[in-house]
Write a protein that holds these residues in place. Sequence first.
Motif, PDB file in Angstrom:
ATOM      1  N   ASP B  27       0.973  -1.250  -0.359  1.00 15.81           N
ATOM      2  CA  ASP B  27       0.176   0.302   0.394  1.00 15.81           C
ATOM      3  C   ASP B  27       1.238   1.552  -0.132  1.00 15.81           C
ATOM      4  OD1 ASP B  27      -3.289   0.999   0.803  1.00 15.81           O
ATOM      5  OD2 ASP B  27      -1.659   2.194   1.950  1.00 15.81           O
ATOM      6  N   GLN B  28       2.120   0.730   0.874  1.00 13.85           N
ATOM      7  CA  GLN B  28       2.801   2.109   1.219  1.00 13.85           C
ATOM      8  C   GLN B  28       3.754   2.278  -0.245  1.00 13.85           C
ATOM      9  OE1 GLN B  28       2.637   4.851   3.436  1.00 13.85           O
ATOM     10  NE2 GLN B  28       0.509   4.363   3.265  1.00 13.85           N
ATOM     11  N   PHE B  29       3.867   1.432  -1.501  1.00 15.80           N
ATOM     12  CA  PHE B  29       4.941   1.134  -2.269  1.00 15.80           C
ATOM     13  C   PHE B  29       6.376   0.340  -1.716  1.00 15.80           C
ATOM     14  CE2 PHE B  29       2.562   4.708  -2.837  1.00 15.80           C
ATOM     15  CZ  PHE B  29       0.856   4.233  -3.799  1.00 15.80           C
ATOM     16  N   GLU B  30       7.053   0.982  -2.642  1.00 20.94           N
ATOM     17  CA  GLU B  30       8.260   0.510  -2.203  1.00 20.94           C
ATOM     18  C   GLU B  30       9.500   1.559  -1.716  1.00 20.94           C
ATOM     19  OE1 GLU B  30      10.638  -0.951  -5.565  1.00 20.94           O
ATOM     20  OE2 GLU B  30       9.469  -0.091  -6.905  1.00 20.94           O
ATOM     21  N   THR B  31      10.761   1.379  -1.957  1.00 20.61           N
ATOM     22  CA  THR B  31      11.240   2.843  -0.947  1.00 20.61           C
ATOM     23  C   THR B  31      12.145   2.938  -2.006  1.00 20.61           C
ATOM     24  OG1 THR B  31      13.465   1.657  -0.192  1.00 20.61           O
ATOM     25  CG2 THR B  31      10.755   1.905   1.567  1.00 20.61           C
ATOM     26  N   TYR B  32      13.044   3.895  -2.026  1.00 19.72           N
ATOM     27  CA  TYR B  32      14.102   4.711  -2.747  1.00 19.72           C
ATOM     28  C   TYR B  32      14.950   5.476  -1.985  1.00 19.72           C
ATOM     29  CZ  TYR B  32      11.088   4.102  -7.288  1.00 19.72           C
ATOM     30  OH  TYR B  32      10.343   3.370  -7.930  1.00 19.72           O
ATOM     31  N   GLU B  33      16.093   5.367  -2.531  1.00 18.79           N
ATOM     32  CA  GLU B  33      17.468   5.940  -1.116  1.00 18.79           C
ATOM     33  C   GLU B  33      17.625   6.883  -1.885  1.00 18.79           C
ATOM     34  OE1 GLU B  33      18.590   4.278   1.300  1.00 18.79           O
ATOM     35  OE2 GLU B  33      17.485   2.094   0.716  1.00 18.79           O
ATOM     36  N   VAL B  34      18.196   8.006  -1.050  1.00 18.22           N
ATOM     37  CA  VAL B  34      17.778   9.656  -1.987  1.00 18.22           C
ATOM     38  C   VAL B  34      19.188  10.060  -1.615  1.00 18.22           C
ATOM     39  CG1 VAL B  34      16.890  12.010  -2.080  1.00 18.22           C
ATOM     40  CG2 VAL B  34      15.578   9.616  -1.612  1.00 18.22           C
ATOM     41  N   PHE B  35      19.952  10.804  -2.700  1.00 19.51           N
ATOM     42  CA  PHE B  35      21.187  11.544  -2.637  1.00 19.51           C
ATOM     43  C   PHE B  35      20.730  12.766  -2.978  1.00 19.51           C
ATOM     44  CE2 PHE B  35      21.689   7.053  -3.380  1.00 19.51           C
ATOM     45  CZ  PHE B  35      22.652   6.504  -2.178  1.00 19.51           C
ATOM     46  N   HIS B  36      21.763  13.604  -2.440  1.00 21.60           N
ATOM     47  CA  HIS B  36      20.631  15.166  -2.172  1.00 21.60           C
ATOM     48  C   HIS B  36      22.736  15.640  -2.725  1.00 21.60           C
ATOM     49  CE1 HIS B  36      21.222  18.999  -0.085  1.00 21.60           C
ATOM     50  NE2 HIS B  36      19.889  18.842  -1.017  1.00 21.60           N
ATOM     51  N   GLN B  37      22.782  16.736  -3.232  1.00 22.60           N
ATOM     52  CA  GLN B  37      23.806  17.904  -4.096  1.00 22.60           C
ATOM     53  C   GLN B  37      23.384  18.976  -3.167  1.00 22.60           C
ATOM     54  OE1 GLN B  37      24.534  18.587  -7.771  1.00 22.60           O
ATOM     55  NE2 GLN B  37      26.870  18.087  -7.163  1.00 22.60           N
ATOM     56  N   LYS B  38      24.295  19.536  -2.334  1.00 23.48           N
ATOM     57  CA  LYS B  38      23.554  21.025  -2.111  1.00 23.48           C
ATOM     58  C   LYS B  38      23.706  22.152  -2.660  1.00 23.48           C
ATOM     59  CE  LYS B  38      24.387  20.957   3.328  1.00 23.48           C
ATOM     60  NZ  LYS B  38      24.931  21.016   3.923  1.00 23.48           N
ATOM     61  N   LYS B  39      25.460  22.276  -3.629  1.00 19.60           N
ATOM     62  CA  LYS B  39      25.827  23.091  -4.765  1.00 19.60           C
ATOM     63  C   LYS B  39      26.763  22.136  -5.370  1.00 19.60           C
ATOM     64  CE  LYS B  39      29.951  24.748  -1.639  1.00 19.60           C
ATOM     65  NZ  LYS B  39      30.666  24.301  -0.313  1.00 19.60           N
ATOM     66  N   GLY B  41      29.336  21.175  -7.697  1.00 21.45           N
ATOM     67  CA  GLY B  41      30.952  20.753  -7.196  1.00 21.45           C
ATOM     68  C   GLY B  41      31.074  19.616  -5.910  1.00 21.45           C
ATOM     69  N   ASP B  42      29.939  20.594  -5.140  1.00 28.25           N
ATOM     70  CA  ASP B  42      30.097  19.085  -4.216  1.00 28.25           C
ATOM     71  C   ASP B  42      29.019  17.528  -4.965  1.00 28.25           C
ATOM     72  OD1 ASP B  42      30.235  20.580  -2.112  1.00 28.25           O
ATOM     73  OD2 ASP B  42      27.874  20.893  -1.718  1.00 28.25           O
ATOM     74  N   GLN B  43      29.940  16.391  -3.682  1.00 29.47           N
ATOM     75  CA  GLN B  43      29.394  15.071  -4.155  1.00 29.47           C
ATOM     76  C   GLN B  43      27.743  14.925  -3.886  1.00 29.47           C
ATOM     77  OE1 GLN B  43      31.602  12.733  -5.380  1.00 29.47           O
ATOM     78  NE2 GLN B  43      33.143  13.106  -4.098  1.00 29.47           N
ATOM     79  N   HIS B  44      26.853  14.126  -4.196  1.00 39.50           N
ATOM     80  CA  HIS B  44      26.071  13.786  -3.389  1.00 39.50           C
ATOM     81  C   HIS B  44      26.024  13.063  -2.816  1.00 39.50           C
ATOM     82  CE1 HIS B  44      24.971  15.101  -7.763  1.00 39.50           C
ATOM     83  NE2 HIS B  44      23.344  14.962  -7.693  1.00 39.50           N
ATOM     84  N   VAL B  45      24.978  13.105  -1.789  1.00 36.07           N
ATOM     85  CA  VAL B  45      25.411  12.266  -0.566  1.00 36.07           C
ATOM     86  C   VAL B  45      24.000  11.720   0.355  1.00 36.07           C
ATOM     87  CG1 VAL B  45      25.695  13.302   2.061  1.00 36.07           C
ATOM     88  CG2 VAL B  45      26.832  14.679   0.627  1.00 36.07           C
ATOM     89  N   HIS B  46      24.140  10.132   0.371  1.00 33.83           N
ATOM     90  CA  HIS B  46      23.123   9.948   0.405  1.00 33.83           C
ATOM     91  C   HIS B  46      22.096  10.413   1.559  1.00 33.83           C
ATOM     92  CE1 HIS B  46      20.169   6.937   2.860  1.00 33.83           C
ATOM     93  NE2 HIS B  46      20.061   5.849   1.411  1.00 33.83           N
ATOM     94  N   VAL B  47      21.184  10.854   2.119  1.00 31.77           N
ATOM     95  CA  VAL B  47      20.057  11.780   2.903  1.00 31.77           C
ATOM     96  C   VAL B  47      19.277  10.261   3.441  1.00 31.77           C
ATOM     97  CG1 VAL B  47      20.731  13.803   2.079  1.00 31.77           C
ATOM     98  CG2 VAL B  47      19.136  12.763   1.376  1.00 31.77           C
ATOM     99  N   GLY B  48      18.412  10.106   3.094  1.00 26.03           N
ATOM    100  CA  GLY B  48      16.891   9.074   3.087  1.00 26.03           C
ATOM    101  C   GLY B  48      16.469   7.947   2.678  1.00 26.03           C
ATOM    102  N   ILE B  49      15.597   7.863   2.982  1.00 25.89           N
ATOM    103  CA  ILE B  49      14.552   6.813   1.616  1.00 25.89           C
ATOM    104  C   ILE B  49      13.078   7.889   1.439  1.00 25.89           C
ATOM    105  CG2 ILE B  49      15.937   4.758   2.069  1.00 25.89           C
ATOM    106  CD1 ILE B  49      13.163   4.319   3.529  1.00 25.89           C
ATOM    107  N   VAL B  50      12.074   7.562   0.495  1.00 26.11           N
ATOM    108  CA  VAL B  50      11.244   7.823   0.342  1.00 26.11           C
ATOM    109  C   VAL B  50      10.373   6.797  -0.080  1.00 26.11           C
ATOM    110  CG1 VAL B  50      11.508  10.234  -0.036  1.00 26.11           C
ATOM    111  CG2 VAL B  50      11.462   9.177  -2.100  1.00 26.11           C
ATOM    112  N   HIS B  51       9.143   6.832   0.445  1.00 30.06           N
ATOM    113  CA  HIS B  51       8.296   5.893  -0.371  1.00 30.06           C
ATOM    114  C   HIS B  51       7.555   6.068  -1.662  1.00 30.06           C
ATOM    115  CE1 HIS B  51       8.142   2.713   3.050  1.00 30.06           C
ATOM    116  NE2 HIS B  51       9.224   3.445   3.257  1.00 30.06           N
ATOM    117  N   ALA B  52       7.473   5.632  -2.543  1.00 35.69           N
ATOM    118  CA  ALA B  52       7.003   6.305  -3.699  1.00 35.69           C
ATOM    119  C   ALA B  52       7.086   4.957  -4.758  1.00 35.69           C
ATOM    120  CB  ALA B  52       7.691   6.885  -4.519  1.00 35.69           C
ATOM    121  N   PRO B  53       5.771   5.362  -5.773  1.00 32.19           N
ATOM    122  CA  PRO B  53       4.887   4.380  -6.702  1.00 32.19           C
ATOM    123  C   PRO B  53       5.890   4.156  -8.460  1.00 32.19           C
ATOM    124  CG  PRO B  53       3.660   6.747  -7.110  1.00 32.19           C
ATOM    125  CD  PRO B  53       4.613   6.212  -5.603  1.00 32.19           C
ATOM    126  N   ASN B  54       6.413   5.676  -8.705  1.00 27.92           N
ATOM    127  CA  ASN B  54       7.417   5.726  -9.362  1.00 27.92           C
ATOM    128  C   ASN B  54       8.474   6.437  -9.341  1.00 27.92           C
ATOM    129  OD1 ASN B  54       6.526   8.496 -10.328  1.00 27.92           O
ATOM    130  ND2 ASN B  54       5.100   6.843 -10.826  1.00 27.92           N
TER     131      ASN B  54
END
Lengths: 329, 123
Positions: B27-39, B41-54
Amino acid sequence: MYGNAYIDPNEKANAMLAGEDPIKLAEFEARIARGEKIEPKDWMPKEYRKQLIRMIEQHGHSEIIGALPEGTWITRAPGFKRKLALMAKVQDEVGHAQLLYSAAETLGKSREDMINDLITGKSKYSNVFNYPAYTWADACIIAWLIDAGAIINQVANAKGSYGPYCRALDRICTEESFHLKYGHDNVVTLATGTPIQRKMVQEALTRWWPPIMHFFGPSDKISSHTEILMRWKVKMASNDDMRQQFLNMYVPKIWDLGLVIPDANLKKNEEIGKWDYTEPDWDEFKRVINGGGPCNAERLAVRRMAEEKGRWVRAALLRKDEKYVTPLA
Amino acid sequence: MINSLDPRIKREQINEDNTIAPLTEMDQFETYEVFHQKKRGDQHVHVGIVHAPNAEMALLFGKEQFGRRGLSVNIWVVKTSNVFASDYDDADIFETVPEKQYREAGGYKVMDKINKYKKENKA
C-alpha cells in the motif's frame, strides 16, 4: 514533537536476555560501550529490536497525530506570515514522521503495519495530542513548550546507539529549532500585547501545564529493565531528569513574560539545583493514554478517514512489478 | 458524528467508529534511496529514503523531504532494490596495516637524506 516512549514498568528484565547468544551479546554490548553505532543488518538482541521499533514507531505516530491539532489552525492563524509559518511547521512534523517510520522500517516492521497499529489504537503516541487546541494561543503554547520538551527528548535520543534513529533525529532537531523560535515569537507577541491577548495566552498556559508536566512520562522505576535499556543506549535519560531540564530551561522564560504557572509549589530548590513541583496526576495520564482523553477518538477517526480517502489513489499508482525490500539505512 | 472543536473536521462529518480495512502489503509502495547535492561541485550524499510508486514521484517526495531548506541543486533517487551493499560483518576487508605506508604521502620522507647529502658535500 514527542515525549518519552511509555515503557511498561511491569516488564521483567530477566525475560529480556533469554535465549540470546552470550558471545554475540557481549560483542554487541562492547560495540555500544565503545560508542559505536548499531546499523540495521548487525546482530542485535531481540529485545533491543523490539524496544527500538516500539519507541521509534510511537515517535513517528506522535509527529503525525501532533500535526492534527496544529493543522486545524492553519486557516485561522492570524495573518499571512503566521499561516505560512504554521504550514511549514506542520509539513516538518509530517516529514519527521516519514523519517522516523523509515528508521523503524530498517528494523523489520513495515510502514503498512505501523499505520495499521496506529489507526486501530494498538500503538500509542504522545499523550499531549489527546487534548484540544481551543484557541490560537493554545496552538502557540504547543509550538513553543511542547516542541521545547520534544527537543530535550530528541537531543538526548540522538546520542543513542541505533544509527538510523540518530540520523533521523539529527535532521529533526535542526528543524525543531525553527518551531521553537516560531512558537516563542507567537507567545511573546500575545504576552506583550493587549489585555485580551495576555488573558488568552495565560488561559492556554493554564490549560496546557498539566499535559506539559505529563509530557516526559511518570518517574522511571529504577529497575534492571531500565538499566539494560540505558546500557544499550535505547533510553538515554530518565523521565524525571528530562522534566527537570525542561523546567530549568523554560520556567524562567515563562516567568519573564509575567505569566503564571498554575502550580503554587513550583520553585527551584537552590540547594540541590532541582525544581520542586506538585506531582502531576498520573491517574489522569493513564486514563488519557488508554483512550479516555478529550480527543483520542477524534484523532484516530481523522487519521482513518485520511487513510481511506487516499487509498484509491495509492491503489491506482501501484505497479504490479513493484517489490518491497527493507531500506538500507 | 464527531462534535469537534475544529470547524474543518466538523464539516467532514466523520463517525468515531469509522473502522477501515487494514492497509495491505505494498500500500505504501517500495522505497527509493535519496542522494542530495547541496551545490555544484559537491558530491551527492545519501540522506535517507522515500516511499514512492515511481521514480518521478520519488524525486518529488525527495525534494519535499530533503530539499525544503538550505542549499540544494540536485537530487538522485535509486530504488533500494537496485543498491548492492557490502556486509558489516565483512568490515575487516577494509582493515589496513602500518606496512601500507607506501600508499600514503607521509610514507615518503626524504629531508634527512637531503640534509645529510648537503652537509657531506659542502664544498
